[in-house]
Design a protein around this motif. Structure first.
Motif, PDB file in Angstrom:
ATOM      1  N   UNK A 256       0.809  -1.227   0.000  1.00 56.24           N
ATOM      2  CA  UNK A 256       0.000   0.000   0.000  1.00 56.24           C
ATOM      3  C   UNK A 256       0.837   1.269   0.000  1.00 56.24           C
ATOM      4  N   UNK A 257       2.145   1.112   0.199  1.00 58.93           N
ATOM      5  CA  UNK A 257       3.032   2.266   0.366  1.00 58.93           C
ATOM      6  C   UNK A 257       3.817   2.595  -0.900  1.00 58.93           C
ATOM      7  N   UNK A 258       3.375   2.049  -2.029  1.00 63.18           N
ATOM      8  CA  UNK A 258       3.997   2.399  -3.294  1.00 63.18           C
ATOM      9  C   UNK A 258       4.530   1.235  -4.092  1.00 63.18           C
ATOM     10  N   UNK A 259       4.717   0.073  -3.460  1.00 63.72           N
ATOM     11  CA  UNK A 259       5.251  -1.053  -4.225  1.00 63.72           C
ATOM     12  C   UNK A 259       4.247  -1.534  -5.258  1.00 63.72           C
ATOM     13  N   UNK A 260       3.014  -1.811  -4.819  1.00 61.73           N
ATOM     14  CA  UNK A 260       1.960  -2.253  -5.729  1.00 61.73           C
ATOM     15  C   UNK A 260       1.018  -1.118  -6.109  1.00 61.73           C
ATOM     16  N   UNK A 261       0.855  -0.183  -5.182  1.00 62.94           N
ATOM     17  CA  UNK A 261      -0.102   0.917  -5.353  1.00 62.94           C
ATOM     18  C   UNK A 261       0.169   1.954  -4.272  1.00 62.94           C
ATOM     19  N   UNK A 262      -0.318   3.155  -4.474  1.00 60.77           N
ATOM     20  CA  UNK A 262      -0.324   4.150  -3.417  1.00 60.77           C
ATOM     21  C   UNK A 262      -1.747   4.220  -2.862  1.00 60.77           C
ATOM     22  N   UNK A 263      -1.980   3.473  -1.791  1.00 60.05           N
ATOM     23  CA  UNK A 263      -3.285   3.484  -1.131  1.00 60.05           C
ATOM     24  C   UNK A 263      -3.033   3.817   0.333  1.00 60.05           C
ATOM     25  N   UNK A 264      -2.758   5.087   0.589  1.00 57.74           N
ATOM     26  CA  UNK A 264      -2.407   5.506   1.937  1.00 57.74           C
ATOM     27  C   UNK A 264      -3.577   5.371   2.898  1.00 57.74           C
ATOM     28  N   UNK A 265      -4.783   5.516   2.382  1.00 51.65           N
ATOM     29  CA  UNK A 265      -5.959   5.336   3.240  1.00 51.65           C
ATOM     30  C   UNK A 265      -6.002   3.909   3.775  1.00 51.65           C
ATOM     31  N   UNK A 266      -5.695   2.950   2.909  1.00 51.01           N
ATOM     32  CA  UNK A 266      -5.686   1.550   3.339  1.00 51.01           C
ATOM     33  C   UNK A 266      -4.581   1.310   4.353  1.00 51.01           C
ATOM     34  N   UNK A 267      -3.412   1.879   4.106  1.00 52.66           N
ATOM     35  CA  UNK A 267      -2.295   1.716   5.041  1.00 52.66           C
ATOM     36  C   UNK A 267      -2.645   2.276   6.411  1.00 52.66           C
ATOM     37  N   UNK A 268      -3.257   3.449   6.437  1.00 49.95           N
ATOM     38  CA  UNK A 268      -3.639   4.072   7.704  1.00 49.95           C
ATOM     39  C   UNK A 268      -4.726   3.252   8.393  1.00 49.95           C
ATOM     40  N   UNK A 269      -5.685   2.798   7.629  1.00 49.11           N
ATOM     41  CA  UNK A 269      -6.782   2.022   8.206  1.00 49.11           C
ATOM     42  C   UNK A 269      -6.260   0.753   8.905  1.00 49.11           C
ATOM     43  N   UNK A 270      -5.333   0.081   8.271  1.00 52.34           N
ATOM     44  CA  UNK A 270      -4.777  -1.147   8.857  1.00 52.34           C
ATOM     45  C   UNK A 270      -3.888  -0.831  10.065  1.00 52.34           C
ATOM     46  N   UNK A 271      -3.090   0.220   9.968  1.00 51.14           N
ATOM     47  CA  UNK A 271      -2.268   0.609  11.108  1.00 51.14           C
ATOM     48  C   UNK A 271      -3.122   1.040  12.290  1.00 51.14           C
ATOM     49  N   UNK A 272      -4.272   1.625  11.997  1.00 49.58           N
ATOM     50  CA  UNK A 272      -5.162   2.043  13.081  1.00 49.58           C
ATOM     51  C   UNK A 272      -5.716   0.827  13.818  1.00 49.58           C
ATOM     52  N   UNK A 273      -5.983  -0.251  13.112  1.00 46.71           N
ATOM     53  CA  UNK A 273      -6.412  -1.489  13.766  1.00 46.71           C
ATOM     54  C   UNK A 273      -5.326  -1.957  14.726  1.00 46.71           C
ATOM     55  N   UNK A 274      -4.071  -1.920  14.272  1.00 43.04           N
ATOM     56  CA  UNK A 274      -2.933  -2.327  15.101  1.00 43.04           C
ATOM     57  C   UNK A 274      -2.783  -1.396  16.302  1.00 43.04           C
ATOM     58  N   UNK A 275      -2.776  -0.101  16.037  1.00 40.87           N
ATOM     59  CA  UNK A 275      -2.580   0.898  17.079  1.00 40.87           C
ATOM     60  C   UNK A 275      -3.703   0.866  18.116  1.00 40.87           C
ATOM     61  N   UNK A 276      -4.945   0.779  17.650  1.00 43.85           N
ATOM     62  CA  UNK A 276      -6.071   0.766  18.574  1.00 43.85           C
ATOM     63  C   UNK A 276      -6.053  -0.485  19.448  1.00 43.85           C
ATOM     64  N   UNK A 277      -5.704  -1.626  18.858  1.00 42.45           N
ATOM     65  CA  UNK A 277      -5.638  -2.846  19.664  1.00 42.45           C
ATOM     66  C   UNK A 277      -4.572  -2.715  20.757  1.00 42.45           C
ATOM     67  N   UNK A 278      -3.427  -2.173  20.369  1.00 42.66           N
ATOM     68  CA  UNK A 278      -2.345  -1.998  21.350  1.00 42.66           C
ATOM     69  C   UNK A 278      -2.769  -1.094  22.494  1.00 42.66           C
ATOM     70  N   UNK A 279      -3.460  -0.016  22.188  1.00 41.98           N
ATOM     71  CA  UNK A 279      -3.882   0.913  23.229  1.00 41.98           C
ATOM     72  C   UNK A 279      -4.921   0.280  24.141  1.00 41.98           C
ATOM     73  N   UNK A 280      -5.845  -0.477  23.570  1.00 37.78           N
ATOM     74  CA  UNK A 280      -6.881  -1.118  24.375  1.00 37.78           C
ATOM     75  C   UNK A 280      -6.311  -2.197  25.288  1.00 37.78           C
ATOM     76  N   UNK A 281      -5.252  -2.851  24.830  1.00 39.00           N
ATOM     77  CA  UNK A 281      -4.717  -4.005  25.565  1.00 39.00           C
ATOM     78  C   UNK A 281      -3.347  -3.728  26.180  1.00 39.00           C
TER      79      UNK A 281
END
Length: 368
Positions: A256-281
């Motif tokens: 998502x960061x430029x290798x296959x496509x530039x889809x920064x929204x997708x990259x942020x969305x997935x990182x937010x899942x990671x970040x939010x889980x870490x904060x909750x737990x």
């Protein structure tokens, strides 16, 4: 809807405490690193580079050198190493050199993270599935498998080496250990198509418990990091062994960061899942691998990577880009002087949000 959003924010605040290492016997320096990264990810993100001080474009094995330092005057804050050579052609020489890399990084004040491109111990192939013997490997390594004793011997070797890595005052050196990464893909022999969910979880739990409880490895921060194939928290957690088995959650994402496509929204969305889980737990979170090979986009550092890192109030302790091959003309992920993206990389470095080794030294992250 507003009430739900406010409730979510309130829950996040309540759950944003420090948490603690899953290893109750974790060394003082390892506990301090865990807490320091927790603090840092509220303010910014530490920049990392794989094999940064071992070699770079056109050089290898030079003292206190990195391609990053050649541009900004300081090393990356996180240095990535790999256990791949432990089962290579000359493992003892490899371990000796790697120990020096770890000690030098720690004694300067930097952070070490360990990947494991694990050569298939039950076949003739490498770490890629197509290079394996095309038989399931994971089920053979876990308790009850015909390769279990062999796997324990490999872990014994790792434990001995880890416990030999000591700082200037004789203290064990903390490391972020990230085994079996990108497990949701099919390219590695431990990938999802080649083992069941339960066998993968069993492999993870046995590896951790054996190193920690049987071999007294207490200087690891354990990091869980799939590739970018998930879209929901449930998919992210499909092979998650449980909170008692993980210190850090992360994600690798090149696509998502430029290798296959530039889809920064997708990259942020997935990182937010990671970040939010870490904060909750009460876990650490990280962008465990990313990058753009050859970096042809001269603004990639500020307009792609930094833009993603600063989105949606993400809490990520570090971001790591992949290695700079010493021979290849194209396989590199950090710039060198004169590279088209070097001026933008300097801007990335100068941004207060990004932390490099000199910033970690100032904060003295391993001390009380």
């Amino acid at each position: 809807m507003k009430r739900i959003n406010l409730l979510f924010v309130f829950i996040m605040v309540l759950n944003d405490g420090f948490g603690q290492l899953i290893d109750q016997k974790g060394t003082r320096e390892t506990v301090k690193l865990f807490k320091s990264l927790k603090k840092i990810q509220k303010k910014g993100v530490v920049f990392g580079h794989q094999h940064a001080t071992e070699y770079g474009r056109g050089w290898s094995g030079e003292e206190d050198r990195s391609d990053v330092k050649s541009i900004v005057g300081t090393h990356p804050g996180v240095i990535g190493i790999d256990f791949s050579g432990f089962t290579g052609r000359n493992p003892e020489l490899y371990k000796t050199k790697l120990r020096k890399t770890v000690q030098d990084t720690y004694n300067r004040g930097g952070i070490v993270t360990v990947a494991w491109h694990f050569y298939n111990p039950m076949g003739k192939g490498g770490f890629y599935w197509k290079g394996s013997d095309s038989l399931e490997v994971v089920s053979r390594l876990i308790p009850g498998g015909d390769g279990h004793e062999k796997y324990k011997a490999i872990l014994d070797d790792i434990a001995e080496w880890v416990n030999s890595c000591k700082g200037a005052n004789g203290e064990l050196i903390p490391m972020i250990f990230r085994p079996y990464h990108e497990f949701d893909g099919g390219w590695f022999w431990w990938g999802a198509p080649h083992c069941s969910v339960e066998d993968f979880k069993t492999l993870w739990k046995f590896t951790l418990s054996y190193l920690r409880d049987e071999r007294n490895v207490h200087s690891f921060i354990w990091a869980f990091s799939p590739d970018n194939k998930f879209e929901t928290e449930a998919e992210f957690l499909e092979r998650y062994p449980g909170d008692e088995w993980v210190d850090m959650v992360g994600m690798d994402n090149y696509a998502d960061m430029g290798r296959n496509r530039y889809d920064l929204d997708a990259a942020v969305r997935k990182l937010k899942i990671v970040s939010d889980y870490a904060r909750k737990h009460k876990k650490l979170a990280a962008f465990t691998e990313t990058g753009l090979e050859s970096i042809p986009n001269e603004k990639w550092w500020t307009e792609t990577l930094l833009k993603v890192l600063q989105s949606e109030n993400l809490r990520l302790s570090y971001v790591l880009v992949w290695r700079n091959d010493k021979k290849s003309e194209t396989h590199y992920y950090a710039p060198v002087p004169g590279h088209v993206s070097a001026p933008d990389f300097i801007k990335f470095y100068e941004d207060k949000f990004t932390w490099f080794e000199e910033d970690l030294i100032k904060k003295n992250i391993y001390k009380k």
